[in-house]
Design an enzyme around this catalytic site. Structure first.
Site, PDB file in Angstrom:
ATOM      1  N   GLU A 107       0.824  -1.200   0.000  1.00 53.85           N
ATOM      2  CA  GLU A 107       0.000   0.000   0.000  1.00 53.85           C
ATOM      3  C   GLU A 107       0.860   1.252   0.000  1.00 53.85           C
ATOM      4  O   GLU A 107       1.959   1.264   0.548  1.00 53.85           O
ATOM      5  CB  GLU A 107      -0.901   0.003   1.247  1.00 53.85           C
ATOM      6  CG  GLU A 107      -1.914  -1.126   1.187  1.00 53.85           C
ATOM      7  CD  GLU A 107      -2.803  -1.205   2.416  1.00 53.85           C
ATOM      8  OE1 GLU A 107      -3.990  -1.478   2.247  1.00 53.85           O
ATOM      9  OE2 GLU A 107      -2.322  -0.995   3.537  1.00 53.85           O
ATOM     10  N   CYS A 111       3.520   8.438   1.219  1.00 51.69           N
ATOM     11  CA  CYS A 111       3.989   7.456   2.196  1.00 51.69           C
ATOM     12  C   CYS A 111       4.114   6.133   1.460  1.00 51.69           C
ATOM     13  O   CYS A 111       3.123   5.623   0.921  1.00 51.69           O
ATOM     14  CB  CYS A 111       2.975   7.372   3.331  1.00 51.69           C
ATOM     15  SG  CYS A 111       3.361   6.148   4.580  1.00 51.69           S
ATOM     16  N   CYS A 163       6.181  -7.064   6.800  1.00 53.94           N
ATOM     17  CA  CYS A 163       7.308  -6.594   7.597  1.00 53.94           C
ATOM     18  C   CYS A 163       7.691  -7.696   8.573  1.00 53.94           C
ATOM     19  O   CYS A 163       6.818  -8.393   9.090  1.00 53.94           O
ATOM     20  CB  CYS A 163       6.932  -5.331   8.379  1.00 53.94           C
ATOM     21  SG  CYS A 163       8.308  -4.595   9.315  1.00 53.94           S
ATOM     22  N   CYS A 170       6.434  -5.642  15.464  1.00 56.23           N
ATOM     23  CA  CYS A 170       5.984  -4.726  16.519  1.00 56.23           C
ATOM     24  C   CYS A 170       4.495  -5.015  16.789  1.00 56.23           C
ATOM     25  O   CYS A 170       3.680  -5.011  15.860  1.00 56.23           O
ATOM     26  CB  CYS A 170       6.178  -3.274  16.078  1.00 56.23           C
ATOM     27  SG  CYS A 170       7.902  -2.899  15.682  1.00 56.23           S
ATOM     28  N   CYS A 179       1.469  -2.723  15.513  1.00 53.72           N
ATOM     29  CA  CYS A 179       1.453  -2.319  14.099  1.00 53.72           C
ATOM     30  C   CYS A 179       0.773  -3.389  13.259  1.00 53.72           C
ATOM     31  O   CYS A 179       1.114  -4.571  13.353  1.00 53.72           O
ATOM     32  CB  CYS A 179       2.887  -2.098  13.617  1.00 53.72           C
ATOM     33  SG  CYS A 179       3.012  -1.783  11.845  1.00 53.72           S
ATOM     34  N   CYS A 207      -0.876   5.802   9.966  1.00 50.18           N
ATOM     35  CA  CYS A 207       0.349   5.081  10.332  1.00 50.18           C
ATOM     36  C   CYS A 207       0.030   3.770  11.012  1.00 50.18           C
ATOM     37  O   CYS A 207      -0.788   3.697  11.906  1.00 50.18           O
ATOM     38  CB  CYS A 207       1.207   5.860  11.304  1.00 50.18           C
ATOM     39  SG  CYS A 207       0.863   7.569  11.404  1.00 50.18           S
TER      40      CYS A 207
HETATM   41  N1  SAH Z   1       9.425   0.057   9.874  1.00 49.90           N
HETATM   42  C1  SAH Z   1       9.521   1.496   9.913  1.00 49.90           C
HETATM   43  C2  SAH Z   1       8.368   2.167   9.200  1.00 49.90           C
HETATM   44  C3  SAH Z   1       7.085   1.813   9.876  1.00 49.90           C
HETATM   45  S1  SAH Z   1       5.642   2.797   9.810  1.00 49.90           S
HETATM   46  C4  SAH Z   1       9.548   1.951  11.353  1.00 49.90           C
HETATM   47  O1  SAH Z   1       9.213   1.171  12.226  1.00 49.90           O
HETATM   48  O2  SAH Z   1       9.934   3.084  11.605  1.00 49.90           O
HETATM   49  C5  SAH Z   1       6.009   4.374  10.414  1.00 49.90           C
HETATM   50  C6  SAH Z   1       5.671   4.664  11.859  1.00 49.90           C
HETATM   51  O3  SAH Z   1       4.342   4.307  12.252  1.00 49.90           O
HETATM   52  C7  SAH Z   1       6.605   3.949  12.819  1.00 49.90           C
HETATM   53  O4  SAH Z   1       7.055   4.869  13.768  1.00 49.90           O
HETATM   54  C8  SAH Z   1       5.686   2.947  13.456  1.00 49.90           C
HETATM   55  O5  SAH Z   1       6.161   2.524  14.706  1.00 49.90           O
HETATM   56  C9  SAH Z   1       4.403   3.722  13.539  1.00 49.90           C
HETATM   57  N2  SAH Z   1       3.242   2.893  13.805  1.00 49.90           N
HETATM   58  C10 SAH Z   1       3.071   1.596  13.499  1.00 49.90           C
HETATM   59  N3  SAH Z   1       1.866   1.152  13.910  1.00 49.90           N
HETATM   60  C11 SAH Z   1       1.249   2.201  14.491  1.00 49.90           C
HETATM   61  C12 SAH Z   1      -0.025   2.376  15.089  1.00 49.90           C
HETATM   62  N4  SAH Z   1      -0.880   1.376  15.161  1.00 49.90           N
HETATM   63  N5  SAH Z   1      -0.324   3.596  15.574  1.00 49.90           N
HETATM   64  C13 SAH Z   1       0.554   4.606  15.473  1.00 49.90           C
HETATM   65  N6  SAH Z   1       1.758   4.510  14.920  1.00 49.90           N
HETATM   66  C14 SAH Z   1       2.122   3.315  14.416  1.00 49.90           C
END
Ligand code: SAH
Length: 399
Positions: free
Chosen positions: A134, A147, A154, A158, A161, A390
């Site tokens: 996406e 974005c 991934c 985490c 996420c 995000c």
């Molecule tokens: N793998 C990279 C890019 C991920 S997405 C990273 O971790 O930085 C970008 C941001 O969105 C990251 O800071 C991630 O931790 C955050 N993110 C992921 N899931 C989220 C959620 N459910 N709510 C808010 N932020 C989130």
């Protein structure tokens, strides 16, 4: 997925050539797009995978004049088209052959969703081998941010996420990453995205953030090559300013050091989410490999090497990481550093027991960081209704 296996594939390896991704057997085992007993299927070669001299060599190999490589590149990077019939400066004979060799269609839009009065647009893409990724376009009055995804899925796991829940399918190639930005640029150029000036006029993609699906620094070579393609001038690339590109990472320390040595002026974002190892070990499992102190040291080295302020990402999760003492601990870590904090109200993923912080806790968190002299912003929550915010990019094709 265990943290040790999810910390693969490529943060520390030796430099790889730009272009289609190398096999990553561990992470890809049993996933679609992989023939049994062979490496993962590679996306077809595309001019965005190659530096301009290599594009010329491909064109020469087809028996055509090498300057056609620049013409093709201008069509793709400057006019955002890969359709031979739109390339009237190329002789009709040979046009299709060139396009087939260097402009294969890599991404097919499976679904488009818009919200925020059409100014936020999420696209679900299907790749040549059926993987789903996406991208999200966000138009603001003064800028347009794309974005982009760097991987299908991934491997960083985490728990808050949506992408992390699904695991890794495969790395994207350089061209698969760049094609997301080109597609957004085309929509804008065609006047298909409202917003901005009134009356709307065609806009350009001004910013790119690697905050879609995937861990960009786990797909290092393809991501760095994609940054170069996006930021090199036409016809080498798209001509977006390096300073307007942000690479966001969970904190793969060796890869951050390697990025600092690339002489790129891109912004580094570090997804910290906790100031203490005990909590960060659970929120960002790769922390069991590289601790908060090591990650921040790498970030400060990056800031010193590039002169660029590091963005510290912190998703505020109610009663998990939003306590006042954690704000103070974070403030202490970041005070007097070249950093700012980007607080993201948690977007709860489906079925999650976690939710966003109370407004009062969020305000107090901001206040305490500011009391330490740390600049802080609260991220806007564009795209929430279309799961485009995000951490919500899970690439399901559900209706
Ligand atoms: N793998 C990279 C890019 C991920 S997405 C990273 O971790 O930085 C970008 C941001 O969105 C990251 O800071 C991630 O931790 C955050 N993110 C992921 N899931 C989220 C959620 N459910 N709510 C808010 N932020 C989130």
């Amino acid at each position: 997925m265990s943290p040790s296996s999810s910390a693969a594939p490529d943060p520390v390896g030796s430099p790889q050539p730009a272009g289609p991704v190398e096999p990553v057997p561990l992470a890809l085992a049993g996933r679609p797009g992989r023939a049994p007993g062979r490496g993962p299927a590679k996306p077809p070669r595309h001019l965005a995978d190659l530096p301009l001299p290599e594009r010329r060599a491909v064109v020469a190999g087809l028996g055509q004049p090498p300057f056609r490589a620049s013409q093709l590149s201008r069509h793709f990077f400057g006019r955002y088209t890969d359709q031979p019939e739109e390339m009237s400066d190329l002789p009709r004979a040979g046009r299709d052959e060139l396009a087939q060799a260097l402009l294969p269609r890599l991404l097919t839009a499976e679904r488009e969703l818009t919200c925020d009065a059409g100014t936020t647009r999420k696209t679900l893409w299907r790749t040549f081998d059926g993987a789903l990724v996406e991208s999200v376009l966000m138009r603001y009055p003064d800028r347009v941010t794309m974005c982009v995804s760097s991987q299908a899925g991934c491997g960083m796991a985490c728990p808050f996420c949506a992408t992390g829940q699904a695991g890794l399918t495969r790395n994207l190639s350089t061209a698969e990453i760049v094609a997301q930005v080109v597609a957004g640029a085309r929509l804008l150029a065609d006047g298909q995205v409202p917003g901005g000036d009134d009356p709307p006029k065609p806009a350009r993609v001004s910013n790119v953030v690697f905050m879609g699906m995937g861990e960009p620094l786990a797909n290092y070579a393809s991501v760095v090559a994609a940054v170069r393609r996006m930021t090199d001038p036409v016809p080498e690339g798209m001509g977006i300013s390096q300073r307007s590109v942000t690479v966001s990472t969970v904190g793969l320390v060796p890869a951050i050091a390697r990025l600092a040595a690339e002489r790129l002026s891109v912004t580094l974002a570090v997804s910290l989410h906790a100031p203490d190892d005990e909590l960060r070990d659970t929120l960002v499992p790769v922390n069991r490999r590289w601790k908060v102190a090591e990650v921040l040291d790498a970030a400060w080295d990056y800031a010193a090497a590039t002169g660029r302020r590091v963005s510290i990402e912190y998703a505020l999760i109610r009663d998990i990481n939003d306590q006042a003492w954690r704000a103070d601990a974070l403030g202490t870590l970041l005070a007097r550093r070249l950093a700012h904090v980007n607080l993201i109200p948690l977007n709860p993923t489906p079925g999650s027991k976690w939710t966003a912080s109370r407004p009062s806790a969020q305000r107090e968190f901001v206040r305490r960081l500011e009391a330490h002299g740390v600049p802080v912003t609260v991220r806007d929550t564009r795209g929430r209704e279309i799961d485009g915010a995000c951490g919500q990019l899970a690439a399901s094709a559900r209706s």
